[in-house]
Motif scaffolding. Structure first.
Motif, short mmCIF file in Angstrom:
data_model
loop_
_atom_site.label_atom_id
_atom_site.label_comp_id
_atom_site.label_asym_id
_atom_site.label_seq_id
_atom_site.Cartn_x
_atom_site.Cartn_y
_atom_site.Cartn_z
N SER A 1 0.53 9.38 -2.99
CA SER A 1 1.12 8.82 -4.17
C SER A 1 2.61 8.69 -4.10
N LEU A 2 3.27 9.47 -3.34
CA LEU A 2 4.71 9.02 -3.07
C LEU A 2 4.96 7.96 -2.30
N SER A 3 4.45 7.85 -1.22
CA SER A 3 4.73 6.53 -0.44
C SER A 3 4.19 5.18 -0.95
N LYS A 4 3.22 5.46 -2.11
CA LYS A 4 2.64 4.25 -2.54
C LYS A 4 3.83 3.68 -3.62
N LEU A 5 4.71 4.56 -3.94
CA LEU A 5 5.79 4.17 -4.79
C LEU A 5 6.77 3.43 -4.04
N ILE A 6 7.03 3.82 -3.09
CA ILE A 6 8.06 3.29 -2.09
C ILE A 6 7.71 1.83 -1.62
N ARG A 7 6.18 1.94 -1.29
CA ARG A 7 5.68 0.46 -0.74
C ARG A 7 5.44 -0.43 -1.98
N ASP A 8 5.67 -0.05 -3.15
CA ASP A 8 5.22 -0.84 -4.39
C ASP A 8 6.29 -2.03 -4.13
N VAL A 9 6.08 -3.29 -4.63
CA VAL A 9 6.67 -4.65 -4.40
C VAL A 9 7.91 -4.43 -5.45
N HIS A 10 7.83 -3.58 -6.60
CA HIS A 10 8.85 -3.49 -7.53
C HIS A 10 9.72 -2.08 -7.26
N SER A 11 9.62 -1.59 -6.30
CA SER A 11 10.47 -0.24 -5.56
C SER A 11 11.90 -0.73 -5.90
N ASP A 12 12.57 0.38 -6.36
CA ASP A 12 14.15 0.17 -6.43
C ASP A 12 14.94 0.52 -5.43
N SER A 13 14.32 0.64 -4.35
CA SER A 13 15.01 1.14 -2.90
C SER A 13 16.36 0.34 -2.68
N LEU A 14 16.97 1.04 -2.18
CA LEU A 14 18.59 0.14 -1.69
C LEU A 14 18.88 0.55 -0.21
N ALA B 1 36.23 4.37 14.14
CA ALA B 1 35.56 3.97 12.71
C ALA B 1 33.93 4.53 12.82
N ARG B 2 33.61 5.15 11.69
CA ARG B 2 32.13 5.89 11.36
C ARG B 2 31.44 4.37 10.62
N MET B 3 30.48 4.02 11.34
CA MET B 3 29.46 3.26 10.35
C MET B 3 27.95 3.94 10.28
N SER B 4 27.63 3.99 9.11
CA SER B 4 26.48 4.58 8.84
C SER B 4 25.53 3.85 7.96
N MET B 5 24.23 3.77 7.78
CA MET B 5 23.26 3.04 7.39
C MET B 5 22.27 3.69 6.41
N MET B 6 22.31 3.70 5.12
CA MET B 6 21.39 4.48 4.26
C MET B 6 20.22 3.65 3.71
N TYR B 7 19.05 4.17 3.79
CA TYR B 7 18.02 3.58 2.97
C TYR B 7 17.82 4.66 1.82
N PHE B 8 17.71 4.22 0.61
CA PHE B 8 17.69 5.03 -0.52
C PHE B 8 16.20 4.93 -0.91
N ALA B 9 15.16 5.67 -0.91
CA ALA B 9 13.90 5.38 -1.29
C ALA B 9 13.89 5.84 -2.67
N ALA B 10 13.45 4.72 -3.38
CA ALA B 10 13.26 4.86 -4.95
C ALA B 10 11.89 4.19 -5.65
N PRO B 11 11.44 4.73 -6.56
CA PRO B 11 10.23 4.06 -7.29
C PRO B 11 10.58 3.11 -8.07
N PRO B 12 9.73 2.29 -8.61
CA PRO B 12 10.08 0.97 -9.52
C PRO B 12 10.60 1.68 -10.68
N LEU B 13 11.56 0.82 -11.50
CA LEU B 13 12.32 1.29 -12.45
C LEU B 13 11.80 1.95 -13.69
N ASN B 14 10.34 1.49 -13.87
CA ASN B 14 9.47 2.06 -14.97
C ASN B 14 8.88 3.25 -14.83
N TRP B 15 8.94 3.82 -13.50
CA TRP B 15 8.27 4.80 -13.09
C TRP B 15 8.55 6.30 -13.89
#
Ligand code: GA4
Length: 343
Positions: A161-174, A284-298
């Protein structure tokens, strides 16, 4: 297993407690893995994963794009800004006066948005957007693998159920790429030093180690964050009892952080990890973050399994859009989940 770090990675806190960051080897047997993922999420809200399947070449290509972008002149970089909602940011974090000792690119992970943004970011927009999209796809898979393990370990019925939210085309991940310049800034190229002195003084007062605050203490609002950095230190996480643990960098591996939304989904069984970045280095430190989020209306509410008559929901239901709005109306370090707690 949740292996304590080797001695070289252990740190002694002020209270002389030896601690290490939990490390999870993804090549281990699945049933054991989910147990250990849940344990690490409960104990720290944070862990490192090793033996993941993200290719080194995918990481290296994004790192190269980041380096190329941050080496541009200030005015070139500003063409990709401001970072609100997406683009280039320098020192300002969020809309309410938070400042950090960093510059960054903040992107929505939607491929159309990336292809549009690339035009103002890179000299070769196609190469840039390919590197970004490939990285996002790879870390999204890693995120989903971890979330499936979380649900398996919690004995949730629909373990996807959680991974489905992240895979959703409308996921709000950044996706965010942060660059923390070295502390000694005199003569630093491509870094706008106006306003810097006051900011440096303020950082030093807040920090008796004479470190600069790269990114102030906060938790991430999303479900899960997957972080990777180059070989430069600075990240610290807070334990549940408020001790700060430095996290040794590891460019080949990823760090996983529990976000506020996962705290709610687990009805407080997991607590989002508070973390910060100090810049105390000459590199210099360089970091990359993937923020996994659901769709906005979830709607974000505890998973049914996590609520019982003896353990009622701790939070009022809210949509991801409502939570984001609350987060952006507050300061970086505020305890924004308090707004949604049932008294
Ligand atoms: C923290 C996690 C992510 O970096 C981020 C940040 C966002 C921003 O930099 O614009 C926020 C911050 C983060 C939490 C509270 C609000 C929003 C700055 C801020 C003061 C992109 C996110 O989603 O929330």
């Amino acid at each position: 297993m949740v292996a304590p770090c080797p001695t070289s990675m252990m740190v002694r806190t002020k209270k002389t407690k030896a601690m290490g960051v939990p490390t999870i080897d993804l090549s281990m047997e699945r049933s054991k893995l989910s147990e250990l993922v849940v344990k690490a999420c409960e104990e720290y809200g944070f862990f490192k994963v090793v033996n993941h399947s993200v290719q080194k070449e995918v990481i290296a290509r994004l790192e190269e794009e980041g380096k190329e972008f941050f080496s541009k002149t200030s005015s070139e970089k500003r063409q990709a800004g401001p970072a609100n909602p997406f683009g280039y940011g320098c020192r300002n974090i969020g809309p309410n006066g938070d400042m950090g000792h960093l510059e960054y690119l903040l992107l929505h992970t939607n491929p159309l948005s990336i292809s549009e943004r690339s035009k103002t970011i890179a000299n070769d927009p196609t190469k840039f957007s390919c590197a970004v999209n490939d990285y996002i796809e790879a870390v999204k898979e890693l995120t989903c693998e971890v979330l499936d393990m979380v649900e398996e370990g919690l004995w949730v019925q629909d373990k996807f159920s959680l991974s489905k939210l992240i895979r959703d085309v409308h996921s709000d991940s950044l996706l965010r790429i942060n660059q923390y310049p070295p502390v000694s800034l005199k003569g630093t190229k491509n870094w706008d030093t106006s306003k810097l002195e006051a900011h440096q003084l303020q950082s030093q007062n807040n920090n008796n180690n004479n470190n600069n605050i790269g990114f102030g203490e906060h938790s991430d609002p999303q479900i899960l964050t997957i972080m990777r950095s180059n070989n430069v230190d600075g990240l610290q996480i807070s334990t549940h009892d408020g001790l700060w643990i430095p996290v040794p960098p590891d460019p080949n591996e990823f760090f996983v952080m529990v976000g506020d939304a996962l705290q709610v989904l687990t009805n407080g069984r997991f607590v989002s990890v508070r973390h910060r970045v100090l810049t105390n280095t000459t590199k210099a430190r360089m970091s990359m973050m993937y923020f996994a989020a659901p769709p906005l209306n979830w709607w974000i509410t505890p998973l049914p399994k996590m609520v019982t008559p003896h353990n009622p929901s701790l939070y009022k239901p809210f949509t991801w859009a409502q939570y984001k709005q609350a987060a952006y109306s507050l300061r970086l370090g505020d305890a924004r989940l308090d707004l949604f707690k049932i008294q």
